[in-house]
Design a protein around this motif. Structure first.
Motif, short mmCIF file in Angstrom:
data_model
loop_
_atom_site.label_atom_id
_atom_site.label_comp_id
_atom_site.label_asym_id
_atom_site.label_seq_id
_atom_site.Cartn_x
_atom_site.Cartn_y
_atom_site.Cartn_z
N LEU A 336 0.83 -1.20 0.00
CA LEU A 336 0.00 0.00 0.00
C LEU A 336 0.86 1.26 0.00
O LEU A 336 0.55 2.23 -0.69
CB LEU A 336 -0.93 0.00 1.23
CG LEU A 336 -1.99 -1.11 1.29
CD1 LEU A 336 -2.82 -0.97 2.56
CD2 LEU A 336 -2.88 -1.09 0.05
N ARG A 337 1.95 1.24 0.78
CA ARG A 337 2.80 2.42 0.86
C ARG A 337 3.55 2.67 -0.45
O ARG A 337 3.67 3.83 -0.88
CB ARG A 337 3.80 2.25 2.02
CG ARG A 337 3.14 2.34 3.40
CD ARG A 337 4.19 2.42 4.49
NE ARG A 337 4.95 1.18 4.62
CZ ARG A 337 4.62 0.16 5.40
NH1 ARG A 337 3.52 0.23 6.16
NH2 ARG A 337 5.39 -0.91 5.47
N SER A 338 4.03 1.60 -1.08
CA SER A 338 4.82 1.77 -2.28
C SER A 338 3.98 1.89 -3.54
O SER A 338 4.33 2.61 -4.47
CB SER A 338 5.79 0.59 -2.43
OG SER A 338 5.06 -0.62 -2.54
N LYS A 339 2.86 1.21 -3.56
CA LYS A 339 2.03 1.20 -4.77
C LYS A 339 1.04 2.35 -4.80
O LYS A 339 0.90 3.03 -5.82
CB LYS A 339 1.28 -0.14 -4.83
CG LYS A 339 0.41 -0.31 -6.07
CD LYS A 339 1.26 -0.56 -7.31
CE LYS A 339 0.38 -0.88 -8.53
NZ LYS A 339 1.18 -1.11 -9.75
N LEU A 340 0.34 2.57 -3.65
CA LEU A 340 -0.72 3.58 -3.62
C LEU A 340 -0.27 4.86 -2.92
O LEU A 340 -1.05 5.84 -2.85
CB LEU A 340 -1.95 3.02 -2.90
CG LEU A 340 -2.55 1.75 -3.54
CD1 LEU A 340 -3.76 1.28 -2.72
CD2 LEU A 340 -2.96 2.02 -4.98
N HIS A 341 0.96 4.83 -2.38
CA HIS A 341 1.52 6.03 -1.74
C HIS A 341 0.61 6.57 -0.65
O HIS A 341 0.20 7.74 -0.63
CB HIS A 341 1.78 7.12 -2.79
CG HIS A 341 2.63 6.66 -3.94
ND1 HIS A 341 3.97 6.40 -3.82
CD2 HIS A 341 2.29 6.39 -5.23
CE1 HIS A 341 4.44 6.01 -4.99
NE2 HIS A 341 3.43 5.99 -5.86
#
Length: 405
Positions: A336-341
């Motif tokens: 979630l942090r890397s893909k959806l920021h």
């Protein structure tokens, strides 16, 4: 190959072909080697001499291939004339003694040579001297026979600047058969030098001539020179056998090399040269270094998935489902942090849930259910297999929505 390269290659091939054509059609170089071999047709061979003697003395000519020492010591029936002609006839001491003993028995020794062994000269009380072509820019010698019963003509020889003759003759024992001289620019009287003599030896006789070229193809076929050669041969006893020596020769009596056939025939010689040139061209163009085959390098396989599965199987086999669940949740939150920021510090915050729903293209209700499941499982110490499968299905469904599948 470029067009310019083809043009250069064509020019090279045509040039090479022109050179071959010129070399093939140019006049053959005359071989002036003094071989004196009976079957040689070169200028200084004796093919013509032997052919004429076979014709005019039928059944009297015998060609001898072995040394005279061997012939005379092993055969008792040798009678007649032993005929030697070469640029230089050199007998060994034992061989000369055998020849002289044979002459003493009533036979004839005929030797035509530029130089004679000192022992033979001492035996016949003779000395040799050089005769030079003084005062003449071009080589020119005059030859004549001394016997008045023979032709009185003078014969010319224009190939050498000097010849040899005999000096200090024993006139009581020696008969002069022919002489040689050269004309000088001075007014001095012409001095003639003896070059052919005959001398009795025991019951036989010895004939020596210091002009062996009189018996070569070139001399005999030149103008009327054959009359001079015939005059010298007239002193041979034609009632007895004549043994023609083929051992004391400057040239080879026979050829042992199989390449003689190729190199002595014009067509075969050029065919042989073309084969060598073709082989050289092949070596130059085909022997150069070529690019080695590039080995196929298999790309390094991504073993991450296999490693992950191995670790998961290890946890699963040990029954540590809560650790698998923990890693599963941690990887999903990192996703979630890397893909959806989006920040994942508070999973139950309403703003967080709405933002996650909009960015993931997932219904808000499903997002709340997934986040609630994650929060519940993070607090539990024991996770069942059913709960782990349910979590995995919800995460896969969420990722499918993100990817638009």
């Amino acid at each position: 190959m470029s067009r310019k390269g083809w043009i250069y290659m064509t020019i090279g091939v045509l040039t090479l072909a022109a050179i071959f054509a010129m070399e093939y059609n140019k006049p053959k170089k005359v071989n002036w080697f003094p071989s004196y071999v009976s079957h040689h047709k070169i200028p200084y061979g004796t093919y013509v001499l032997n052919s004429l003697m076979e014709k005019h003395f039928p059944n009297k000519i015998e060609q001898v291939q072995k040394p005279p020492f061997e012939l005379l010591t092993r055969t008792d029936s040798i009678r007649g004339t032993y005929f030697f002609v070469n640029e230089t006839v050199s007998f060994g001491e034992a061989e000369l003694n055998v020849l002289l003993d044979w002459v003493d028995q009533g036979n004839t020794l005929f030797v035509a040579s530029d130089r004679f062994e000192q022992k033979l000269l001492d035996t016949l009380h003779l000395e040799q001297a050089n005769v030079y072509n003084d005062g003449q820019l071009e080589p020119l010698f005059y030859l004549e026979l001394s016997n008045p019963k023979l032709t009185s003509s003078t014969y010319k020889f224009t190939k050498d600047y000097y010849t040899t003759g005999f000096d200090q003759l024993d006139t009581l024992r020696t008969t002069v058969l022919a002489q040689v001289y050269t004309r000088s620019d001075s007014t001095d009287n012409i001095k003639k030098h003896v070059n052919t003599i005959k001398q009795s030896f025991g019951n036989g006789e010895i004939l020596l001539t210091s002009f062996p070229k009189a018996f070569t193809n070139y001399f005999i076929l030149k103008d009327t020179n054959q009359e001079y050669t015939a005059g010298l041969l007239s002193y041979l006893d034609t009632d007895k056998q004549i043994y023609m020596d083929n051992f004391h020769k400057s040239g080879k009596s026979f050829y042992t090399s199989p390449m003689y056939l190729f190199l002595n025939t014009k067509e075969f010689k050029w065919a042989y040269y073309l084969v060598l040139i073709g082989a050289l061209i092949y070596i130059i163009f085909e022997g150069k270094r070529k690019q080695r085959a590039i080995p196929v390098v298999q790309p390094v396989k991504n073993q991450t998935l296999a490693f992950t599965r191995t670790i998961a199987d290890m946890y699963f086999e040990k029954g540590e489902l809560h650790l698998i669940t923990k890693h599963k949740i941690d990887y999903f939150l990192e996703y979630l942090r890397s893909k959806l920021h989006i920040s994942t510090q508070n999973l139950e915050d309403e703003t967080f849930l709405r933002n996650l729903s909009m960015r993931s293209n997932t219904d808000l209700k499903d997002v709340k259910t997934l986040m609630g499941t994650i929060s519940k499982l993070r607090e539990k110490q024991y996770v069942t297999e059913t709960e782990l499968k349910n979590l995995n299905q919800k995460i896969q469904a969420f990722k499918a929505n993100v990817d638009g599948k």
